[in-house]
Design a protein around this motif. Structure first.
Motif, PDB file in Angstrom:
ATOM      1  N   ASP A  45      -7.052   0.031  -6.341  1.00 18.79           N
ATOM      2  CA  ASP A  45      -7.642  -0.160  -4.753  1.00 18.79           C
ATOM      3  C   ASP A  45      -7.049   1.647  -4.151  1.00 18.79           C
ATOM      4  O   ASP A  45      -6.293   1.075  -4.112  1.00 18.79           O
ATOM      5  N   ARG A  46      -8.453   2.264  -3.684  1.00 18.20           N
ATOM      6  CA  ARG A  46      -8.102   2.946  -2.601  1.00 18.20           C
ATOM      7  C   ARG A  46      -8.629   1.765  -1.555  1.00 18.20           C
ATOM      8  O   ARG A  46     -10.015   1.006  -1.087  1.00 18.20           O
ATOM      9  N   VAL A  47      -7.783   1.531   0.084  1.00 20.81           N
ATOM     10  CA  VAL A  47      -8.014   0.781   1.136  1.00 20.81           C
ATOM     11  C   VAL A  47      -7.361   1.423   1.781  1.00 20.81           C
ATOM     12  O   VAL A  47      -6.641   2.605   2.112  1.00 20.81           O
ATOM     13  N   GLY A  48      -7.704   0.807   3.174  1.00 21.07           N
ATOM     14  CA  GLY A  48      -7.132   1.401   4.505  1.00 21.07           C
ATOM     15  C   GLY A  48      -6.512   0.010   5.588  1.00 21.07           C
ATOM     16  O   GLY A  48      -7.267  -0.978   5.633  1.00 21.07           O
ATOM     17  N   VAL A  49      -6.369   0.523   6.700  1.00 17.69           N
ATOM     18  CA  VAL A  49      -5.316  -0.726   8.119  1.00 17.69           C
ATOM     19  C   VAL A  49      -5.988   0.099   8.630  1.00 17.69           C
ATOM     20  O   VAL A  49      -5.067   1.063   8.935  1.00 17.69           O
ATOM     21  N   GLY A  50      -6.173  -1.000   9.310  1.00 15.45           N
ATOM     22  CA  GLY A  50      -6.625  -0.125  11.122  1.00 15.45           C
ATOM     23  C   GLY A  50      -6.065  -0.811  11.905  1.00 15.45           C
ATOM     24  O   GLY A  50      -4.736  -0.592  12.170  1.00 15.45           O
ATOM     25  N   CYS A  51      -5.581  -0.925  13.215  1.00 16.58           N
ATOM     26  CA  CYS A  51      -5.812  -1.345  14.197  1.00 16.58           C
ATOM     27  C   CYS A  51      -4.643  -2.443  14.385  1.00 16.58           C
ATOM     28  O   CYS A  51      -3.701  -3.009  15.153  1.00 16.58           O
ATOM     29  N   PHE A  52      -4.814  -2.980  13.457  1.00 18.70           N
ATOM     30  CA  PHE A  52      -3.784  -4.480  13.555  1.00 18.70           C
ATOM     31  C   PHE A  52      -3.528  -5.392  11.977  1.00 18.70           C
ATOM     32  O   PHE A  52      -4.870  -5.072  11.169  1.00 18.70           O
ATOM     33  N   VAL A  53      -2.966  -6.454  11.702  1.00 15.86           N
ATOM     34  CA  VAL A  53      -2.694  -6.422  10.763  1.00 15.86           C
ATOM     35  C   VAL A  53      -2.305  -8.765  10.156  1.00 15.86           C
ATOM     36  O   VAL A  53      -1.888  -8.680   9.459  1.00 15.86           O
ATOM     37  N   GLY A  89       0.991   4.734  14.054  1.00 16.17           N
ATOM     38  CA  GLY A  89       0.144   4.690  12.817  1.00 16.17           C
ATOM     39  C   GLY A  89      -0.616   3.503  12.665  1.00 16.17           C
ATOM     40  O   GLY A  89      -0.107   2.966  11.614  1.00 16.17           O
ATOM     41  N   HIS A  90      -1.868   3.724  13.496  1.00 14.98           N
ATOM     42  CA  HIS A  90      -2.909   2.788  12.473  1.00 14.98           C
ATOM     43  C   HIS A  90      -4.134   3.375  12.046  1.00 14.98           C
ATOM     44  O   HIS A  90      -5.899   2.753  12.471  1.00 14.98           O
ATOM     45  N   GLU A  91      -4.010   4.129  11.687  1.00 15.73           N
ATOM     46  CA  GLU A  91      -5.991   5.007  10.576  1.00 15.73           C
ATOM     47  C   GLU A  91      -4.974   5.662   9.504  1.00 15.73           C
ATOM     48  O   GLU A  91      -4.267   6.201   9.115  1.00 15.73           O
ATOM     49  N   ILE A  92      -4.786   4.102   8.724  1.00 13.12           N
ATOM     50  CA  ILE A  92      -4.126   4.379   7.664  1.00 13.12           C
ATOM     51  C   ILE A  92      -5.172   3.916   6.516  1.00 13.12           C
ATOM     52  O   ILE A  92      -5.223   3.462   6.333  1.00 13.12           O
ATOM     53  N   TYR A  94       3.087   5.984   9.708  1.00 14.20           N
ATOM     54  CA  TYR A  94       3.520   6.868   9.794  1.00 14.20           C
ATOM     55  C   TYR A  94       4.769   6.858   8.938  1.00 14.20           C
ATOM     56  O   TYR A  94       5.585   7.430   8.982  1.00 14.20           O
ATOM     57  N   SER A  95       4.428   6.561   7.839  1.00 17.35           N
ATOM     58  CA  SER A  95       5.632   5.930   6.534  1.00 17.35           C
ATOM     59  C   SER A  95       5.021   5.801   5.054  1.00 17.35           C
ATOM     60  O   SER A  95       3.566   6.292   5.022  1.00 17.35           O
ATOM     61  N   THR A  96       5.841   5.751   4.515  1.00 19.99           N
ATOM     62  CA  THR A  96       5.432   6.056   2.724  1.00 19.99           C
ATOM     63  C   THR A  96       5.182   4.506   2.099  1.00 19.99           C
ATOM     64  O   THR A  96       3.857   4.620   1.185  1.00 19.99           O
ATOM     65  N   HIS A  97       5.051   3.521   3.009  1.00 17.50           N
ATOM     66  CA  HIS A  97       4.191   2.468   2.908  1.00 17.50           C
ATOM     67  C   HIS A  97       4.278   1.064   3.332  1.00 17.50           C
ATOM     68  O   HIS A  97       4.480   1.240   4.587  1.00 17.50           O
ATOM     69  N   VAL A  98       3.222   0.873   3.666  1.00 15.87           N
ATOM     70  CA  VAL A  98       3.151  -0.890   3.857  1.00 15.87           C
ATOM     71  C   VAL A  98       3.012  -2.176   3.511  1.00 15.87           C
ATOM     72  O   VAL A  98       2.036  -1.977   2.641  1.00 15.87           O
ATOM     73  N   VAL A  99       2.829  -3.703   4.001  1.00 17.96           N
ATOM     74  CA  VAL A  99       3.178  -4.521   3.263  1.00 17.96           C
ATOM     75  C   VAL A  99       1.693  -5.059   4.385  1.00 17.96           C
ATOM     76  O   VAL A  99       2.123  -4.915   5.404  1.00 17.96           O
ATOM     77  N   VAL A 100       1.078  -5.618   4.063  1.00 16.81           N
ATOM     78  CA  VAL A 100      -0.377  -6.382   4.584  1.00 16.81           C
ATOM     79  C   VAL A 100      -1.016  -7.232   3.774  1.00 16.81           C
ATOM     80  O   VAL A 100      -0.960  -7.605   2.614  1.00 16.81           O
ATOM     81  N   ILE A 148       0.806  -1.542  -0.147  1.00 17.02           N
ATOM     82  CA  ILE A 148      -0.174  -0.070  -0.293  1.00 17.02           C
ATOM     83  C   ILE A 148       1.171   1.337   0.028  1.00 17.02           C
ATOM     84  O   ILE A 148       2.118   1.461   0.768  1.00 17.02           O
ATOM     85  N   ASP A 149       0.493   2.175  -0.739  1.00 15.19           N
ATOM     86  CA  ASP A 149       0.850   3.721  -1.155  1.00 15.19           C
ATOM     87  C   ASP A 149       0.546   3.807  -0.340  1.00 15.19           C
ATOM     88  O   ASP A 149      -0.447   4.206  -0.330  1.00 15.19           O
ATOM     89  N   ILE A 150       1.164   4.621   0.927  1.00 10.98           N
ATOM     90  CA  ILE A 150       0.368   5.254   2.536  1.00 10.98           C
ATOM     91  C   ILE A 150       0.104   6.845   1.693  1.00 10.98           C
ATOM     92  O   ILE A 150       1.182   7.705   1.644  1.00 10.98           O
ATOM     93  N   LYS A 151      -0.708   6.980   1.699  1.00  8.24           N
ATOM     94  CA  LYS A 151      -0.845   8.561   1.441  1.00  8.24           C
ATOM     95  C   LYS A 151      -1.701   9.383   2.895  1.00  8.24           C
ATOM     96  O   LYS A 151      -1.680  10.989   2.713  1.00  8.24           O
ATOM     97  N   TYR A 152      -2.635   8.959   3.519  1.00 10.20           N
ATOM     98  CA  TYR A 152      -2.770   9.574   4.542  1.00 10.20           C
ATOM     99  C   TYR A 152      -2.710   8.885   6.079  1.00 10.20           C
ATOM    100  O   TYR A 152      -3.103   7.965   5.840  1.00 10.20           O
ATOM    101  N   ALA A 153      -2.227   9.047   7.215  1.00 12.76           N
ATOM    102  CA  ALA A 153      -2.568   8.913   8.622  1.00 12.76           C
ATOM    103  C   ALA A 153      -2.884   9.532   9.468  1.00 12.76           C
ATOM    104  O   ALA A 153      -1.600  10.472   9.708  1.00 12.76           O
TER     105      ALA A 153
END
Length: 348
Positions: A85-93, A64-67, A132-138, A35-40
């Motif tokens: 696709d527009r996606v979100g990640v919350g408090c657990f992965v 940061g868990h409001e991704i 609080y980063s630019t990318h995440v893998v989940v 995921i290319d994080i746009k906002y946190a």
């Protein structure tokens, strides 16, 4: 993608200011999405954990868990999402996926413990780093789809603040004919007001003062009372079916429980660092419930996002650059935000 370093903001040690750094992200596996994080969003729990308020943390810590972001790459076995696709990640992965709660879609109550998005360890024992980063893998099963009707910046806080309020409001059946009070009009509370009103409940805000009364009424509350006025507790005795407390400071529980009707429930979603005291007669006398609620599972989080899109509900935010994170933390602690800071991760 092989293991790579991505830009992030981290607390190098407990109570230390956050600073720009890099952290590793794992390769995109069979069922992973990059995921290319746009906002946190900045949650009060980020501050608790970065400052060891809830126990010893894992440092360096990237909170940061409001991704909210966009899928940039998918593993070969991914079926739920595609690039773009527009996606979100919350408090657990992650979670055990096998216990009764995981099978029920209540992964937040996983018997073996869910894997938090940050300040945790994955199944390989590696630390997790948050949004609080630019990318995440989940894993694709731990991401949710953000409906087109929701802008990504106002959607980001829904991944914690939104679901944290939606879950108890649904569980305790807030809706038409129910009188619901939200304690505290902050990052969590303002979403509680919006959601409870959209569910059809009669909503009251209980706040320390009347400073935010105009906001509360605009957000959907029908009533607004100051808890620093002692007559408030006399006027409202026996009024509410449900009270949801969003504050992270100890409250005089006996006073708040007196506001419930018989069979009413007082639900905590704010988590004070200190213990609280209670006279058990406060619950015995009216067959009242003192409860807690923790975020929501993946299915319920998706349900919440769809509900918010349907009703035009997003967080009230102040968008900041990453270089303002430390200042934002201090402003959160002094209640100087209306109502959620969101980091533009392009500035990391």
């Amino acid at each position: 993608m092989s293991v790579t370093q991505v830009a992030a903001y981290a607390a190098p040690a407990a109570k230390a200011p956050l600073e720009r750094t890099t952290v590793p992200r794992r390769p995109v596996g069979e069922h992973d999405v990059l995921i290319d994080i746009k906002y946190a969003g900045i949650c009060h729990s980020d501050i608790h954990q970065a400052r060891d308020g809830w126990g010893e943390g894992i440092f360096p810590m990237v909170p940061g868990h409001e991704i909210a972001g966009v899928v940039a790459e998918v593993g070969p076995g991914v079926t739920r999402y595609a690039v773009g696709d527009r996606v979100g990640v919350g408090c657990f992965v992650d979670s055990c996926r096998a216990c009764e709660y995981c099978r029920r879609g209540q992964e937040q109550y996983c018997v073996k413990g869910m894997t938090p998005t940050y300040n945790g360890r994955d199944k390989e024992g590696e630390p997790t780093y948050g949004g609080y980063s630019t990318h995440v893998v989940v894993d694709e099963n731990y991401a949710v789809r953000i409906p087109e009707g929701l802008a990504l910046d106002i959607a980001a806080p829904l991944l914690c603040a939104g679901i944290t309020l939606y879950s108890p409001l649904k569980h305790w059946e807030a809706g038409p004919g129910k009188k619901v009070a939200i304690v505290g009009l902050g990052g969590l509370g303002h979403m509680g007001v919006k959601i409870a009103a959209a569910l059809g409940a009669e909503v009251t805000v209980l706040s320390q003062s009347l400073r935010k009364k105009e906001d509360g009424l605009k957000l959907g509350a029908s009533h607004y009372y100051a808890t620093n006025d002692e007559t408030t507790f006399e006027k409202l005795a026996g009024t509410f079916d449900l009270i949801v407390s969003t504050v992270s400071a100890p409250l005089p529980l006996d006073a708040y429980l007196s506001l419930l009707k018989v069979d009413g429930a007082f639900v905590n979603v704010g988590a004070p660092e200190e213990p609280v005291s209670l006279n058990l007669f406060s619950v015995i006398a009216g067959r009242k419930t003192l409860a807690g609620s923790s975020i929501g599972g993946i299915p319920e989080t998706q349900e919440m996002l769809d509900f918010c899109a349907e009703h035009g509900l997003g967080a009230e935010i102040e968008l900041i650059d990453a270089g303002q994170i430390n200042e934002a933390y201090e402003r959160v602690l002094s209640s100087d935000v209306r109502y959620r800071f969101v980091i533009d991760t392009a500035t990391i």
